[in-house]
Design a protein around this motif. Sequence first.
Motif, short mmCIF file in Angstrom:
data_model
loop_
_atom_site.label_atom_id
_atom_site.label_comp_id
_atom_site.label_asym_id
_atom_site.label_seq_id
_atom_site.Cartn_x
_atom_site.Cartn_y
_atom_site.Cartn_z
N THR A 205 1.01 -1.29 -0.15
CA THR A 205 0.24 0.08 -0.03
C THR A 205 0.79 1.19 -0.05
O THR A 205 0.66 2.18 -0.73
N LYS B 237 0.98 4.06 -2.75
CA LYS B 237 0.61 5.52 -2.54
C LYS B 237 1.91 6.37 -3.36
O LYS B 237 1.84 7.50 -3.78
N ALA C 266 2.10 6.36 -6.93
CA ALA C 266 0.76 7.40 -7.16
C ALA C 266 1.36 8.92 -7.14
O ALA C 266 0.98 9.79 -7.98
N LYS D 212 -7.41 10.27 -12.25
CA LYS D 212 -7.66 8.81 -11.80
C LYS D 212 -6.50 8.56 -10.93
O LYS D 212 -7.02 7.82 -9.95
N ILE D 213 -5.45 9.08 -10.66
CA ILE D 213 -4.49 8.96 -9.79
C ILE D 213 -5.20 9.66 -8.19
O ILE D 213 -5.08 8.92 -7.29
N TYR E 200 -8.46 10.66 -7.56
CA TYR E 200 -9.80 10.10 -7.29
C TYR E 200 -10.19 8.93 -7.63
O TYR E 200 -11.31 8.21 -7.31
N GLU E 201 -9.24 8.22 -8.45
CA GLU E 201 -9.53 6.72 -8.83
C GLU E 201 -10.52 6.75 -9.69
O GLU E 201 -10.25 7.29 -10.71
N ASN E 202 -11.77 5.97 -9.51
CA ASN E 202 -12.60 6.11 -10.27
C ASN E 202 -14.19 6.79 -9.75
O ASN E 202 -15.22 6.74 -10.49
N GLN E 203 -13.91 7.62 -8.84
CA GLN E 203 -14.70 8.38 -8.44
C GLN E 203 -14.97 9.85 -8.91
O GLN E 203 -14.93 10.91 -8.04
#
Length: 228
Positions: free
Chosen positions: A32, A36, A39, A200-201, A203-206
């Motif tokens: 993880t 992080k 990213a 994308k980095i 908020y990812e997919n939100q």
Amino acid sequence: MISYTFSIITGAFAFVSVMFMLRYKSEKQNTTKLLKEKAELELKVLKSQLNPHFLFNTLNNIYSLSIINSGKTSESVSRLSEILDYVLYKGQNKTVNISDEISIIDDYIELEKLRYDERLKIFKRQKLNSENKIPPLLYLSLVENSFKHGAGKSVGDIEINIEIETDENQSVFRIKNTYSETLKSERESLGLNNIEEQLKIFYENQFEFNVSEIGNWYEVEIITPATE
């Protein structure tokens, strides 16, 4: 003997199980952490691709004014100073207040007005019901794109419309500009792929990232969840 052996096996199994779980947890935490860090590094790289591009265009604007000995040159330098301060300091933060981003957008627009004069028509509407945060330079990059690929490639009147709304659930940013028929919607050349990668980095997919063309209007919309 059987009872004794069973106790040893049971104890060993329990010990191995605990060690396995501890090791699994440690490896998961390390993974993880690495993801992080990866990213964050990618985000820094993406920002570094945007900043020099933005500064180069702004300096070109000031250079054009200085050639004709315009009295507006000093005002341009002052505006650029505010923008540089934002890019070099707040631009390195993970997030900024949307109101701060809007303030620097206003500086940028005023700087561009010095270049385009009466040809440029700007309409900006904002309704901030919540002081949400966003990655720095996110909205500013889209505004800069509208000037470069819309205003910068048009010989007639230019119109740019900007809408910003926030509430406790989400933040919405829309920008659309008129553009010449010779301009094709190539996402790569417009820098939109770069911006989408940042989303994308972070908020990812939100998030929602919508691009549309209607007539001679080019519109980009970003909807992101509210963050504090």
